[in-house]
Design a protein around this motif. Structure first.
Motif, mmCIF file in Angstrom:
data_model
loop_
_atom_site.group_PDB
_atom_site.id
_atom_site.type_symbol
_atom_site.label_atom_id
_atom_site.label_comp_id
_atom_site.label_asym_id
_atom_site.label_seq_id
_atom_site.Cartn_x
_atom_site.Cartn_y
_atom_site.Cartn_z
ATOM 1 N N THR A 115 -11.746 -16.865 4.429
ATOM 2 C CA THR A 115 -10.910 -14.659 4.046
ATOM 3 C C THR A 115 -11.025 -14.354 2.387
ATOM 4 N N VAL A 116 -11.215 -13.468 1.996
ATOM 5 C CA VAL A 116 -10.765 -12.677 1.126
ATOM 6 C C VAL A 116 -10.770 -11.786 1.031
ATOM 7 N N THR A 117 -9.433 -11.110 0.488
ATOM 8 C CA THR A 117 -8.878 -10.644 0.459
ATOM 9 C C THR A 117 -8.948 -9.321 -1.082
ATOM 10 N N PHE A 118 -9.093 -7.604 -0.697
ATOM 11 C CA PHE A 118 -8.569 -6.964 -2.022
ATOM 12 C C PHE A 118 -8.100 -5.554 -1.577
ATOM 13 N N THR A 119 -7.375 -4.576 -2.657
ATOM 14 C CA THR A 119 -7.256 -4.327 -2.363
ATOM 15 C C THR A 119 -7.952 -2.325 -3.221
ATOM 16 N N VAL A 120 -8.538 -1.824 -3.127
ATOM 17 C CA VAL A 120 -9.151 -0.940 -3.445
ATOM 18 C C VAL A 120 -8.491 0.462 -3.968
ATOM 19 N N GLY A 121 -7.604 1.211 -4.796
ATOM 20 C CA GLY A 121 -6.886 1.609 -4.899
ATOM 21 C C GLY A 121 -4.945 1.648 -5.530
ATOM 22 N N ASN A 122 -4.708 2.574 -5.800
ATOM 23 C CA ASN A 122 -3.640 2.121 -5.697
ATOM 24 C C ASN A 122 -2.990 2.211 -4.482
ATOM 25 N N ILE A 123 -2.223 0.920 -4.924
ATOM 26 C CA ILE A 123 -1.361 0.695 -3.020
ATOM 27 C C ILE A 123 -0.099 0.455 -3.717
ATOM 28 N N ILE A 124 0.421 1.602 -4.492
ATOM 29 C CA ILE A 124 2.200 1.866 -4.347
ATOM 30 C C ILE A 124 1.807 3.140 -4.494
ATOM 31 N N SER A 125 2.432 4.083 -3.305
ATOM 32 C CA SER A 125 1.906 5.273 -3.700
ATOM 33 C C SER A 125 3.334 6.325 -4.263
ATOM 34 N N ASP A 126 4.623 5.657 -4.186
ATOM 35 C CA ASP A 126 6.000 5.960 -4.791
ATOM 36 C C ASP A 126 6.251 4.994 -5.466
ATOM 37 N N GLY A 127 7.862 5.605 -6.482
ATOM 38 C CA GLY A 127 8.854 4.388 -7.221
ATOM 39 C C GLY A 127 9.714 4.103 -6.386
ATOM 40 N N SER A 128 9.280 4.266 -5.406
ATOM 41 C CA SER A 128 10.935 3.729 -4.492
ATOM 42 C C SER A 128 10.948 2.480 -4.947
ATOM 43 N N GLU A 129 12.308 1.166 -4.762
ATOM 44 C CA GLU A 129 11.674 0.293 -4.384
ATOM 45 C C GLU A 129 11.996 -0.216 -2.997
ATOM 46 N N GLN A 130 12.622 0.182 -1.910
ATOM 47 C CA GLN A 130 12.430 0.184 -0.709
ATOM 48 C C GLN A 130 10.588 -0.348 -0.825
ATOM 49 N N SER A 131 9.849 0.506 -0.919
ATOM 50 C CA SER A 131 8.291 0.618 -0.331
ATOM 51 C C SER A 131 8.159 -0.102 -1.370
ATOM 52 N N LEU A 132 7.955 -0.655 -2.099
ATOM 53 C CA LEU A 132 7.724 -1.490 -3.511
ATOM 54 C C LEU A 132 7.603 -3.024 -2.400
ATOM 55 N N VAL A 133 8.600 -3.504 -1.832
ATOM 56 C CA VAL A 133 8.849 -4.902 -1.428
ATOM 57 C C VAL A 133 8.487 -4.340 0.445
ATOM 58 N N SER A 134 7.914 -3.315 0.535
ATOM 59 C CA SER A 134 8.181 -3.648 2.400
ATOM 60 C C SER A 134 6.055 -3.280 2.489
ATOM 61 N N LYS A 135 5.871 -3.201 1.434
ATOM 62 C CA LYS A 135 4.327 -2.665 0.564
ATOM 63 C C LYS A 135 3.992 -4.260 0.132
ATOM 64 N N LEU A 136 4.871 -5.180 -0.300
ATOM 65 C CA LEU A 136 3.941 -6.593 -0.559
ATOM 66 C C LEU A 136 4.693 -7.620 0.601
#
Length: 147
Positions: A115-136
């Motif tokens: 399986t190969v995964t990739f993301t098209v576009g910006n995966i980080i929609s806001d600058g909050s640290e919680q959002s970044l950690v949960s998305k990663l």
């Protein structure tokens, strides 16, 4: 003398014979590359193998961000140097997280898959640290691991 010859022949025959050793075919590259984040939707997916491989119908499937599974019935493949290059074209523009599942048969008859995964576009929609950690830490492939 006969005993010495018989002993020598027995010794030679008891040595393990080393035959041809076959390594399984492997992927030498993909476009888009696995885990990449690209800004523009690709028109196609390319995968290169280090050895000759063959495909049958439905060897490629795509999972989009909504969990929809698309099977590619048409795979364009050709031999390149000692390997194989395969291509599937995307009919629609892609966005968000996507996964491509592939399978093939190697020259020695083994089935290989990945399986190969990739993301098209910006995966980080806001600058909050919680959002970044949960998305990663989010694994969108988790519920689709077994296609």
């Amino acid at each position: 003398m006969k005993f010495a010859k018989l002993l020598l022949i027995t010794a030679i025959l008891s040595i393990p014979q080393v035959g041809n050793v076959y390594a399984h075919s492997s992927v030498s590259g993909t476009t888009p590359s696995d885990g990449s984040n690209i800004s523009v939707s690709p028109e196609e997916f390319l995968i290169t193998f280090n050895e000759k491989v063959t495909f049958t119908e439905k060897n490629f499937k795509m999972i989009d961000p909504e969990g929809n599974i698309t099977t590619f019935s048409e795979v364009d493949s050709r031999d390149v140097e000692n390997g194989t290059l395969a291509r599937v074209k995307f009919e629609n523009k892609l966005s968000g997280w996507n996964a491509i599942y592939w399978s093939a048969t190697s020259a020695d008859g083994h089935n290989i898959e990945g399986t190969v995964t990739f993301t098209v576009g910006n995966i980080i929609s806001d600058g909050s640290e919680q959002s970044l950690v949960s998305k990663l830490n989010y694994d969108p492939l988790d519920k689709y691991r077994y296609l």
